[in-house]
Scaffold this motif. Structure first.
Motif, PDB file in Angstrom:
ATOM      1  N   GLY A   1       0.649  -1.151   0.040  1.00  0.00           N
ATOM      2  CA  GLY A   1      -0.151  -0.091  -0.140  1.00  0.00           C
ATOM      3  C   GLY A   1       0.997   1.219   0.027  1.00  0.00           C
ATOM      4  N   GLY A   2       1.978   1.189   0.117  1.00  0.00           N
ATOM      5  CA  GLY A   2       2.710   2.410  -0.117  1.00  0.00           C
ATOM      6  C   GLY A   2       2.947   2.936  -1.347  1.00  0.00           C
ATOM      7  N   GLY A   3       3.338   4.171  -1.235  1.00  0.00           N
ATOM      8  CA  GLY A   3       3.621   4.909  -2.672  1.00  0.00           C
ATOM      9  C   GLY A   3       3.940   6.389  -2.572  1.00  0.00           C
ATOM     10  N   LEU A   4       3.596   7.163  -3.710  1.00  0.00           N
ATOM     11  CA  LEU A   4       4.013   8.263  -3.604  1.00  0.00           C
ATOM     12  C   LEU A   4       2.916   9.207  -3.801  1.00  0.00           C
ATOM     13  CD1 LEU A   4       5.770  10.894  -4.275  1.00  0.00           C
ATOM     14  CD2 LEU A   4       5.808  10.472  -6.749  1.00  0.00           C
TER      15      LEU A   4
ATOM     16  N   SER B   1      -3.695  10.830   1.008  1.00  0.00           N
ATOM     17  CA  SER B   1      -4.062   9.758   1.888  1.00  0.00           C
ATOM     18  C   SER B   1      -3.535   8.478   1.259  1.00  0.00           C
ATOM     19  CB  SER B   1      -5.496   9.656   1.996  1.00  0.00           C
ATOM     20  OG  SER B   1      -6.279  10.606   2.775  1.00  0.00           O
ATOM     21  N   LEU B   2      -3.119   7.646   2.023  1.00  0.00           N
ATOM     22  CA  LEU B   2      -2.672   6.195   1.518  1.00  0.00           C
ATOM     23  C   LEU B   2      -3.192   5.393   2.806  1.00  0.00           C
ATOM     24  CD1 LEU B   2       1.030   6.599   0.647  1.00  0.00           C
ATOM     25  CD2 LEU B   2      -0.915   5.925  -0.752  1.00  0.00           C
ATOM     26  N   ARG B   3      -3.568   3.927   2.292  1.00  0.00           N
ATOM     27  CA  ARG B   3      -3.873   2.929   3.196  1.00  0.00           C
ATOM     28  C   ARG B   3      -3.086   1.938   3.205  1.00  0.00           C
ATOM     29  NH1 ARG B   3      -8.686  -1.586   3.203  1.00  0.00           N
ATOM     30  NH2 ARG B   3      -8.977  -1.643   5.418  1.00  0.00           N
TER      31      ARG B   3
ATOM     32  N   TYR C   1      -4.208  -2.485   9.402  1.00  0.00           N
ATOM     33  CA  TYR C   1      -4.347  -1.548   8.170  1.00  0.00           C
ATOM     34  C   TYR C   1      -3.816  -0.156   9.106  1.00  0.00           C
ATOM     35  CZ  TYR C   1      -7.147  -4.937   6.289  1.00  0.00           C
ATOM     36  OH  TYR C   1      -7.840  -6.135   5.874  1.00  0.00           O
ATOM     37  N   LEU C   2      -3.321   0.617   8.042  1.00  0.00           N
ATOM     38  CA  LEU C   2      -2.788   1.965   8.888  1.00  0.00           C
ATOM     39  C   LEU C   2      -3.403   3.026   7.788  1.00  0.00           C
ATOM     40  CD1 LEU C   2      -1.470   3.594  10.944  1.00  0.00           C
ATOM     41  CD2 LEU C   2       0.696   3.726   9.631  1.00  0.00           C
ATOM     42  N   GLN C   3      -4.522   3.521   8.043  1.00  0.00           N
ATOM     43  CA  GLN C   3      -5.098   4.625   7.237  1.00  0.00           C
ATOM     44  C   GLN C   3      -4.647   5.998   7.391  1.00  0.00           C
ATOM     45  OE1 GLN C   3      -7.483   4.249   4.742  1.00  0.00           O
ATOM     46  NE2 GLN C   3      -6.774   6.563   4.539  1.00  0.00           N
ATOM     47  N   MET C   4      -3.786   6.483   6.572  1.00  0.00           N
ATOM     48  CA  MET C   4      -2.862   7.695   6.820  1.00  0.00           C
ATOM     49  C   MET C   4      -3.567   8.828   5.878  1.00  0.00           C
ATOM     50  SD  MET C   4       0.949   6.248   6.521  1.00  0.00           S
ATOM     51  CE  MET C   4       0.870   5.968   4.779  1.00  0.00           C
ATOM     52  N   ASN C   5      -4.132  10.010   6.699  1.00  0.00           N
ATOM     53  CA  ASN C   5      -4.675  11.101   5.922  1.00  0.00           C
ATOM     54  C   ASN C   5      -3.892  12.219   6.151  1.00  0.00           C
ATOM     55  OD1 ASN C   5      -6.820   9.427   5.129  1.00  0.00           O
ATOM     56  ND2 ASN C   5      -7.849   9.911   7.063  1.00  0.00           N
ATOM     57  N   SER C   6      -4.002  13.421   5.595  1.00  0.00           N
ATOM     58  CA  SER C   6      -3.372  14.687   5.834  1.00  0.00           C
ATOM     59  C   SER C   6      -2.088  14.391   5.828  1.00  0.00           C
ATOM     60  CB  SER C   6      -3.936  15.365   7.032  1.00  0.00           C
ATOM     61  OG  SER C   6      -5.209  15.606   6.906  1.00  0.00           O
ATOM     62  N   LEU C   7      -1.530  13.435   4.904  1.00  0.00           N
ATOM     63  CA  LEU C   7       0.139  13.346   4.931  1.00  0.00           C
ATOM     64  C   LEU C   7       1.066  14.420   4.767  1.00  0.00           C
ATOM     65  CD1 LEU C   7      -0.465   9.876   3.081  1.00  0.00           C
ATOM     66  CD2 LEU C   7       0.830  10.298   5.154  1.00  0.00           C
TER      67      LEU C   7
END
Length: 125
Positions: free
Chosen positions: A8-11, A17-19, A80-86
């Motif tokens: 789920g990683g990326g640019l 956001s990424l999950r 899971y790790l929901q990542m917002n406002s990165l």
């Protein structure tokens, strides 16, 4: 043999956001607390978030509180790790870890008994 596999990683751009997902095998998943750590270039690995086996017990690093959410699915053996406002400072390799005791992860901020190989998250400014 225990395996933890992250994906789920990326640019992503700032504010995006990424999950992240981590799938576990070779262990009784529901008996383990799960956590996420990250390591940025030139820095030590740091605690991000942790969740107990009973899902109601969660811990977060101050730097991600209110932006990241950890969750787990004990049927799918996944966390899971929901990542917002990165932010650019979130750029790092993110690792999944499993520990028998949630306090090892969430309070002591130490890694668990098992680790994944990591997934790269890059946040551009």
């Amino acid at each position: 043999q225990v395996q933890l596999v992250e994906s789920g990683g990326g640019l992503v751009q700032t504010g995006g956001s990424l999950r992240l997902s981590c799938t576990a095998s070779g262990l009784t998943f529901s008996a383990y607390a799960m956590g996420w750590f990250r390591q940025a270039p030139g820095k030590e690995r740091e605690f991000v978030a942790a969740i107990g086996w009973n899902v109601g017990n969660t811990y977060y690093a101050d730097s991600v509180k209110g932006r990241f959410t950890i969750s787990r699915d004990n049927v799918k053996n996944a966390v899971y790790l929901q990542m917002n406002s990165l932010k650019p400072e979130d750029t790092a390799v993110y690792y999944c870890t499993a520990a028998y005791d949630i306090h090892t992860l969430g309070i002591d901020n130490k890694g668990g008994d098992y680790w994944g190989q990591g997934t790269q998250v890059t946040v551009s400014s």
